[in-house]
Design a protein around this motif. Structure first.
Motif, short mmCIF file in Angstrom:
data_model
loop_
_atom_site.label_atom_id
_atom_site.label_comp_id
_atom_site.label_asym_id
_atom_site.label_seq_id
_atom_site.Cartn_x
_atom_site.Cartn_y
_atom_site.Cartn_z
N ALA A 64 -4.36 0.95 7.55
CA ALA A 64 -2.94 0.82 7.90
C ALA A 64 -2.59 -0.59 8.68
O ALA A 64 -1.39 -0.85 8.35
CB ALA A 64 -2.84 1.97 9.08
N SER A 65 -3.49 -1.15 9.28
CA SER A 65 -3.26 -2.38 9.57
C SER A 65 -3.41 -3.62 8.88
O SER A 65 -3.15 -4.71 9.21
CB SER A 65 -3.92 -2.72 11.06
N PHE A 68 -1.05 -6.45 7.76
CA PHE A 68 -0.35 -7.20 8.86
C PHE A 68 -1.32 -8.33 9.18
O PHE A 68 -1.27 -8.77 10.26
CB PHE A 68 0.00 -6.35 9.70
N VAL A 106 5.08 -8.78 5.86
CA VAL A 106 5.83 -7.45 5.97
C VAL A 106 6.97 -7.78 6.75
O VAL A 106 8.26 -7.66 6.38
CB VAL A 106 5.25 -6.05 6.48
N LEU A 107 6.93 -8.32 7.93
CA LEU A 107 7.91 -8.85 8.82
C LEU A 107 8.88 -9.82 8.38
O LEU A 107 10.18 -9.82 8.64
CB LEU A 107 7.35 -8.79 10.37
N LYS A 127 7.76 -5.34 16.82
CA LYS A 127 8.31 -5.32 15.62
C LYS A 127 7.39 -4.60 14.61
O LYS A 127 7.95 -4.23 13.73
CB LYS A 127 8.62 -6.90 14.97
N LEU A 128 6.15 -4.38 14.86
CA LEU A 128 5.26 -3.60 13.92
C LEU A 128 5.28 -2.27 14.19
O LEU A 128 4.81 -1.51 13.34
CB LEU A 128 3.64 -4.30 14.07
N GLN A 129 5.83 -1.80 15.36
CA GLN A 129 5.48 -0.45 15.86
C GLN A 129 6.22 0.41 14.59
O GLN A 129 5.70 1.47 14.52
CB GLN A 129 6.24 -0.18 17.17
N PRO A 130 7.45 0.19 14.36
CA PRO A 130 8.03 1.14 13.18
C PRO A 130 7.25 1.55 11.88
O PRO A 130 7.23 2.40 11.36
CB PRO A 130 9.57 0.42 13.10
N TYR A 131 6.18 0.51 11.69
CA TYR A 131 5.55 0.43 10.48
C TYR A 131 4.20 1.27 10.54
O TYR A 131 3.33 1.55 9.65
CB TYR A 131 5.06 -0.87 10.03
N LEU A 132 3.79 1.55 11.72
CA LEU A 132 2.51 2.21 12.20
C LEU A 132 2.76 3.49 12.98
O LEU A 132 3.90 3.68 13.58
CB LEU A 132 1.62 1.23 12.97
N LYS A 133 1.56 4.40 12.84
CA LYS A 133 1.88 5.50 13.78
C LYS A 133 1.31 5.44 15.01
O LYS A 133 1.38 6.43 15.86
CB LYS A 133 0.75 6.58 12.89
#
Length: 264
Positions: A64-65, A68, A106-107, A127-133
Motif C-alpha cells: 500500500a505504501s 509513495f 501521487v501527490l 496529505k497521504l492519509q486519504p490514499y491509505l487505510k
C-alpha cells in the motif's frame, strides 16, 4: 639601580600587549550573560531550495505504501523489478526546487521550503492519509547538509554531516579548531538565504553571548572564514621574502665564484 624610564615603558607595553593577546585567544568569556538570560529557544533545521531530502513512507502493508517513495527498481539479486518493496529498493532523494517544492509521487508538487523536518513529516502524513487505510509513518532526513571552513584552522575543507543542527564551534572542531594565529573575535560567516542573497556576518567567539546569536547554528552551505593575525601575515611575508633573497644571493655567489675562477 634605577632603570631608565624608556625601558620601563617598553616592559609595561609588552606586558599589557601579552595580556590583550591572551584575552583575545579565549572562547566564551563572560558566561554570566547566559546565566542571566531567561529566553531559551531550541533550534530547528529549516528546509531550503537545493536541499536534498530522503523521504520514506511505511505502513503495515508494504504494498500500500510502495507507490509513495521514489526508488530504483533493482532487486537484491540484481534483476529489475518495478514492483519490489522497500527492502529491495535504493531510495532516491527529493531535490527542493528554487520555489521550495518537491515532486512527490501521487501527490505532485508539495511546498516544503521553510518547514522543519518534523513539520514536513506532518504535512506529508496529512496529505497521504486519504490514499491509505491507516496513518502512515513518514520520515524526512536531509541528505546533503554540508558546510565549509577556511582560513586559520588546522584542517580547512568542506564537511558533510547527518546531524540536523551544527553549531559554529562544532564546525570548527571538525576542522581541527583554530590555530594560534587566528582572529577569534571577528570570524566571518558567508550565508545564502532562500532568495539567493549572500551576506557576510561577523561573529565574536570570545564572548559567551555568541550562543544567543542567530548565526550560532549553521545553515546549509554556510562558509566560515577565520582570518589570520597580522603576526602570521608578517611571518609568511618575511619567510617568502627571505627565501627569495637567499635564492638571489645564492645565484650571485655562484656567478661571482665562476667569474673569479675564469679571471685567474
Amino acid at each position: 639601580m634605577k632603570l631608565p624610564k624608556t625601558f620601563c615603558a617598553l616592559m609595561l607595553a609588552a606586558t599589557l600587549g601579552g595580556c590583550t593577546s591572551y584575552q583575545k585567544s579565549l572562547y566564551l568569556q563572560h558566561e554570566e550573560v547566559l546565566n542571566e538570560s531567561t529566553k531559551g529557544q531550541l533550534y530547528d533545521f529549516r528546509i531550503m531550495p537545493k536541499d536534498e531530502l530522503t523521504i520514506t513512507v511505511s505502513t503495515t502493508d508494504p504494498e500500500a505504501s510502495a507507490p509513495f517513495y521514489r526508488k530504483i527498481g533493482q532487486s537484491k539479486d540484481g534483476g529489475n523489478n518495478s514492483s519490489i518493496g522497500m527492502d529491495g529498493a535504493k531510495l532516491l532523494s527529493y531535490l527542493v526546487d528554487n520555489n521550495g517544492y518537491i515532486d512527490f509521487p501521487v501527490l505532485g508538487m508539495v511546498k516544503v521550503m521553510g518547514l522543519s523536518n518534523r513539520e514536513c513529516e506532518a504535512l506529508l502524513r496529512e496529505k497521504l492519509q486519504p490514499y491509505l487505510k491507516e496513518v502512515p509513518n513518514v520520515t524526512v532526513r536531509t541528505a546533503n547538509y554540508k558546510f565549509s571552513v577556511l582560513g586559520e584552522v588546522n584542517r580547512p575543507g568542506t564537511y558533510t554531516t547527518d546531524a540536523e543542527k551544527v553549531t559554529v564551534f562544532e564546525a570548527l572542531a571538525q576542522a581541527g579548531d583554530m590555530t594560534l594565529f587566528s582572529i577569534r573575535d571577528d570570524v566571518q560567516l558567508l550565508r545564502e538565504d532562500s532568495t539567493g542573497i549572500r551576506k557576510v556576518y561577523h561573529i565574536d567567539l570570545t564572548q559567551a553571548n555568541v550562543a544567543q546569536s542567530p548565526y550560532f547554528y549553521l545553515q546549509q552551505n554556510d562558509v566560515i572564514y577565520v582570518k589570520p593575525t597580522q603576526a602570521k601575515v608578517r611571518t609568511n611575508t618575511f619567510n617568502s621574502n627571505a627565501s627569495m633573497w637567499i635564492t638571489i644571493l645564492s645565484v650571485i655567489t655562484s656567478v661571482t665564484s665562476l667569474v673569479l675562477a675564469l679571471t685567474r
